[in-house]
Design a protein around this motif. Structure first.
Motif, mmCIF file in Angstrom:
data_model
loop_
_atom_site.group_PDB
_atom_site.id
_atom_site.type_symbol
_atom_site.label_atom_id
_atom_site.label_comp_id
_atom_site.label_asym_id
_atom_site.label_seq_id
_atom_site.Cartn_x
_atom_site.Cartn_y
_atom_site.Cartn_z
ATOM 1 N N GLU A 1 0.823 -1.211 0.000
ATOM 2 C CA GLU A 1 0.000 0.000 0.000
ATOM 3 C C GLU A 1 0.853 1.256 0.000
ATOM 4 O O GLU A 1 0.490 2.276 -0.598
ATOM 5 N N LEU A 2 1.996 1.180 0.666
ATOM 6 C CA LEU A 2 2.894 2.330 0.759
ATOM 7 C C LEU A 2 3.861 2.408 -0.421
ATOM 8 O O LEU A 2 4.728 3.284 -0.451
ATOM 9 N N SER A 3 3.698 1.506 -1.391
ATOM 10 C CA SER A 3 4.558 1.459 -2.579
ATOM 11 C C SER A 3 6.025 1.294 -2.216
ATOM 12 O O SER A 3 6.917 1.874 -2.845
ATOM 13 N N VAL A 4 6.288 0.498 -1.175
ATOM 14 C CA VAL A 4 7.657 0.180 -0.794
ATOM 15 C C VAL A 4 8.158 -0.926 -1.712
ATOM 16 O O VAL A 4 7.560 -2.002 -1.781
ATOM 17 N N GLU A 5 9.233 -0.663 -2.434
ATOM 18 C CA GLU A 5 9.827 -1.700 -3.275
ATOM 19 C C GLU A 5 10.725 -2.572 -2.400
ATOM 20 O O GLU A 5 11.883 -2.256 -2.161
ATOM 21 N N GLU B 1 10.211 -15.646 5.565
ATOM 22 C CA GLU B 1 11.311 -15.126 4.762
ATOM 23 C C GLU B 1 10.887 -15.097 3.310
ATOM 24 O O GLU B 1 10.196 -15.990 2.820
ATOM 25 N N GLY B 2 11.303 -14.049 2.619
ATOM 26 C CA GLY B 2 10.963 -13.958 1.211
ATOM 27 C C GLY B 2 11.844 -12.959 0.498
ATOM 28 O O GLY B 2 12.354 -12.010 1.102
ATOM 29 N N TRP B 3 12.027 -13.198 -0.812
ATOM 30 C CA TRP B 3 12.806 -12.320 -1.665
ATOM 31 C C TRP B 3 11.994 -12.012 -2.907
ATOM 32 O O TRP B 3 11.368 -12.897 -3.481
ATOM 33 N N TRP B 4 12.005 -10.764 -3.299
ATOM 34 C CA TRP B 4 11.291 -10.330 -4.487
ATOM 35 C C TRP B 4 12.215 -10.503 -5.685
ATOM 36 O O TRP B 4 13.221 -9.797 -5.825
ATOM 37 N N ALA B 5 11.905 -11.489 -6.537
ATOM 38 C CA ALA B 5 12.743 -11.724 -7.714
ATOM 39 C C ALA B 5 12.865 -10.425 -8.517
ATOM 40 O O ALA B 5 11.893 -9.669 -8.627
ATOM 41 N N PRO B 6 14.078 -10.131 -9.046
ATOM 42 C CA PRO B 6 15.229 -11.018 -9.205
ATOM 43 C C PRO B 6 16.167 -11.114 -7.993
ATOM 44 O O PRO B 6 17.213 -11.759 -8.086
ATOM 45 N N LYS C 1 7.929 -6.432 -10.796
ATOM 46 C CA LYS C 1 7.284 -6.531 -12.103
ATOM 47 C C LYS C 1 8.316 -6.469 -13.219
ATOM 48 O O LYS C 1 9.147 -5.557 -13.259
ATOM 49 N N PRO C 2 8.283 -7.442 -14.136
ATOM 50 C CA PRO C 2 9.186 -7.375 -15.297
ATOM 51 C C PRO C 2 8.741 -6.276 -16.256
ATOM 52 O O PRO C 2 7.612 -5.781 -16.195
ATOM 53 N N VAL C 3 9.630 -5.911 -17.148
ATOM 54 C CA VAL C 3 9.323 -4.882 -18.143
ATOM 55 C C VAL C 3 8.357 -5.448 -19.183
ATOM 56 O O VAL C 3 8.627 -6.494 -19.782
ATOM 57 N N PRO C 4 7.221 -4.800 -19.422
ATOM 58 C CA PRO C 4 6.315 -5.275 -20.484
ATOM 59 C C PRO C 4 6.884 -4.933 -21.858
ATOM 60 O O PRO C 4 7.691 -4.010 -22.013
ATOM 61 N N GLY C 5 6.467 -5.719 -22.854
ATOM 62 C CA GLY C 5 6.915 -5.443 -24.212
ATOM 63 C C GLY C 5 7.081 -6.718 -25.005
ATOM 64 O O GLY C 5 6.875 -7.826 -24.502
ATOM 65 N N THR C 6 7.471 -6.554 -26.256
ATOM 66 C CA THR C 6 7.636 -7.691 -27.155
ATOM 67 C C THR C 6 9.116 -7.953 -27.408
ATOM 68 O O THR C 6 9.977 -7.107 -27.158
ATOM 69 N N ALA C 7 9.402 -9.145 -27.966
ATOM 70 C CA ALA C 7 10.792 -9.539 -28.181
ATOM 71 C C ALA C 7 11.359 -8.973 -29.485
ATOM 72 O O ALA C 7 12.478 -8.472 -29.522
ATOM 73 N N GLU C 8 10.596 -9.067 -30.593
ATOM 74 C CA GLU C 8 11.049 -8.610 -31.912
ATOM 75 C C GLU C 8 12.498 -9.041 -32.163
ATOM 76 O O GLU C 8 13.413 -8.215 -32.248
ATOM 77 N N PRO C 9 12.718 -10.340 -32.301
ATOM 78 C CA PRO C 9 14.088 -10.883 -32.335
ATOM 79 C C PRO C 9 14.945 -10.437 -33.507
ATOM 80 O O PRO C 9 16.163 -10.631 -33.477
ATOM 81 N N VAL D 1 24.954 -7.636 -12.795
ATOM 82 C CA VAL D 1 23.797 -6.828 -13.139
ATOM 83 C C VAL D 1 22.776 -7.788 -13.739
ATOM 84 O O VAL D 1 23.117 -8.653 -14.541
ATOM 85 N N VAL D 2 21.531 -7.682 -13.282
ATOM 86 C CA VAL D 2 20.457 -8.556 -13.747
ATOM 87 C C VAL D 2 19.446 -7.690 -14.493
ATOM 88 O O VAL D 2 19.003 -6.667 -13.953
ATOM 89 N N ALA D 3 19.088 -8.080 -15.710
ATOM 90 C CA ALA D 3 18.305 -7.184 -16.555
ATOM 91 C C ALA D 3 17.226 -7.913 -17.317
ATOM 92 O O ALA D 3 17.370 -9.082 -17.680
ATOM 93 N N ASP D 4 16.122 -7.202 -17.552
ATOM 94 C CA ASP D 4 15.091 -7.671 -18.465
ATOM 95 C C ASP D 4 14.577 -6.467 -19.245
ATOM 96 O O ASP D 4 14.790 -5.315 -18.857
ATOM 97 N N GLY D 5 13.912 -6.751 -20.364
ATOM 98 C CA GLY D 5 13.455 -5.640 -21.189
ATOM 99 C C GLY D 5 12.466 -6.077 -22.247
ATOM 100 O O GLY D 5 12.041 -7.241 -22.295
ATOM 101 N N GLY D 6 12.116 -5.141 -23.117
ATOM 102 C CA GLY D 6 11.180 -5.420 -24.194
ATOM 103 C C GLY D 6 10.975 -4.196 -25.060
ATOM 104 O O GLY D 6 11.283 -3.057 -24.664
ATOM 105 N N TRP D 7 10.486 -4.452 -26.287
ATOM 106 C CA TRP D 7 10.123 -3.369 -27.200
ATOM 107 C C TRP D 7 8.705 -2.911 -26.911
ATOM 108 O O TRP D 7 7.790 -3.722 -26.816
ATOM 109 N N GLN D 8 8.551 -1.611 -26.765
ATOM 110 C CA GLN D 8 7.237 -0.990 -26.592
ATOM 111 C C GLN D 8 7.036 -0.044 -27.771
ATOM 112 O O GLN D 8 7.465 1.114 -27.726
#
Length: 480
Positions: A32-36, A51-56, A349-357, A416-423
């Motif tokens: 509710e407090l938008s704490v990441e 105990e819990g970890w927010w992926a990644p 939350k992962p980054v929304p988008g498409t792969a467009e390889p 560094v851990v990364a994800d992405g997508g085309w928007q």
């Protein structure tokens, strides 16, 4: 994901007198407090009950603790005092005579270990920046040159330099580095073997910042404090020191230049011990951007949270309101199972988008934003590869970016851990500096040929991303 560490035993929340619904209420409040959040661990009666970890992020990742590091340095000081190598009344000028400026004031000559620990040296506020400017090659000397508008021992001012000086004192009287001393006397006996310390350019550990530990190691530290310095059959820290360090020595007031919301969390206005904040319930170590180790002796409770939030977070207040009412309350196995399932599925939350390889892009970085992570004019190249992308940031580094998954690389030493997508015509990626609270959002406009790289929160050691991908991080001590 849940961890399976070996420092602390595990039990179901109900078996240790903790309501799973209360833990769930705490998770709800943080949302509710938008704490990441990056991790959470609740310890009751010496057992990890949640105990819990927010992926990644995950259980095996050490996390930068920022100023929570100060509490570890204070415990090192207590061990040294217990060894008879130091006392609270020892003066800085006697302990570090080669760092005394020629024009030192009489008040500077009177400062003791007690004044450093309680941050009551008489400075108006944090002296770090001014001390560094006065003496770029000797922060201790710079600290002693910063004017003292208040008499020593009369007023608390949160001051990073005091802990830096304490770290150098520990090293002087023991003859070894602070990390080595803490490893030998604290971490190794506890079974902690993964500590990483960031360092200033000279190679010395900050002391006031820069320690990286796994969540369970921080929880074990809290449990060590709760047990008055005893771990198993060893008294690692003198009992008297834990009691002394975690009691109120001076009142705390909002900084004179603080934002109006400083008083929204009264647990920073209940007094200060020896590098510990005194709260409405128990005490806590605290680090920038939401790193917390909360110890509540009256409830036999330790709560650890790592996160990425602006200053003025609602912790530890949310713990009192959500978790404490659930201590020694009836619980059901079904509630425990539901909580365990929820903790297993935590994720950012992962980054929304498409792969467009088949699509690639080149762009020139615009660093006009003050929180830019890369230099102006950096050529950013995005090339598809193996269901994801390689992103080249000029000649600085190249990172791997996943699509629908987080992909890890270590271009300069730290992961560094990364994800992405085309928007549409824009490529977006989140680059997590995964051993820290920080991440960079990279946005590449393929049509305009421009890119931006902005921090979620600029690290206190500076905005240059390549610096924070190096291990160990070595920089000037400019943490504010």
């Amino acid at each position: 994901m849940a961890g399976e560490g070996g420092l602390l035993p595990r039990s179901a929340p109900g078996d240790s007198g903790v309501s799973s619904r209360a833990v769930g209420a705490l998770l709800d409040r943080l949302e509710e407090l938008s704490v990441e959040c990056h991790s959470i661990m609740v310890v009751r009666g010496g057992h990890v009950v949640a105990e819990g970890w927010w992926a990644p992020y995950d259980a095996e990742r050490p996390h930068l603790l920022y100023s929570l590091t100060k509490s570890f340095t204070a415990i090192a000081v207590g061990i040294v005092i217990g060894d008879g190598l130091l006392s609270l009344d020892d003066r800085v000028v006697d302990l570090l005579p080669d760092h005394v400026p020629a024009d030192i004031s009489e008040q500077g000559r009177r400062l003791t270990v007690h004044h450093l620990l309680s941050m009551t040296t008489g400075h108006r506020d944090d002296s770090l920046t001014e001390a560094w400017e006065l003496e770029p090659g000797d922060l201790v000397k710079g600290f002693l040159r910063v004017p003292f508008p208040y008499p020593e021992g009369t007023r608390h001012a949160y001051d990073n330099s005091t802990t830096f000086v304490l770290a150098r004192i520990v090293e002087r009287v023991t003859g070894i580095g602070l990390p080595e001393f803490v490893d030998e006397r604290l971490f190794k006996p506890m079974g902690i073997d993964h500590a990483v310390w960031d360092r200033v350019a000279s190679g010395a550990a900050f002391g006031f910042h820069g320690l990286h530990l796994k969540t369970e190691a921080v929880a074990a530290f809290g449990e060590l404090l709760l047990r008055k310095g005893r771990w198993g059959n060893q008294q690692l820290v003198p009992r008297e020191w834990v009691e002394l360090a975690t009691r109120r020595h001076i009142e705390t007031l909002p900084p004179e230049d603080a934002a109006a919301d400083w008083e929204s969390n009264p647990d920073f206005l209940c007094g200060y011990g020896y590098q510990f904040w005194i709260g409405r319930h128990g005490y806590h170590g605290n680090g920038a951007f939401g790193q917390h180790c909360v110890v509540v002796p009256s409830h036999d409770l330790v709560v650890v949270v790592t996160s990425a939030v602006d200053q003025g977070t609602a912790l530890p207040g949310a713990i009192w309101e959500c978790l404490l009412p659930g201590i020694d309350q009836a619980a059901s196995p079904q509630d425990d199972e539901m909580l365990a399932d929820r903790l297993q599925q935590l994720s950012l939350k992962p980054v929304p988008g498409t792969a467009e390889p088949a699509r690639s892009a080149k762009a020139t970085l615009d660093a006009s934003a003050e929180d830019s992570a890369l230099p102006d004019g950096t050529l950013v190249v995005v090339d598809p590869v193996d269901g994801g992308w390689l992103v080249r940031c000029g000649t600085l580094f190249t990172v791997e970016v996943g699509h629908g998954e987080w992909r890890e690389s270590s271009p300069l030493g730290r992961p560094v851990v990364a994800d992405g997508g085309w928007q549409g015509n824009t490529f977006v990626a989140e680059l997590y500096v995964i051993t820290s609270p920080h991440r960079v959002r990279l946005v590449v406009d393929a049509d305009a040929g421009t890119a931006m790289a902005r921090w979620n929160m600029v690290p206190l050691t500076g905005p240059r991303l390549e610096l924070h991908l190096q291990s160990p991080l070595m920089t000037r001590p400019d943490v504010a």
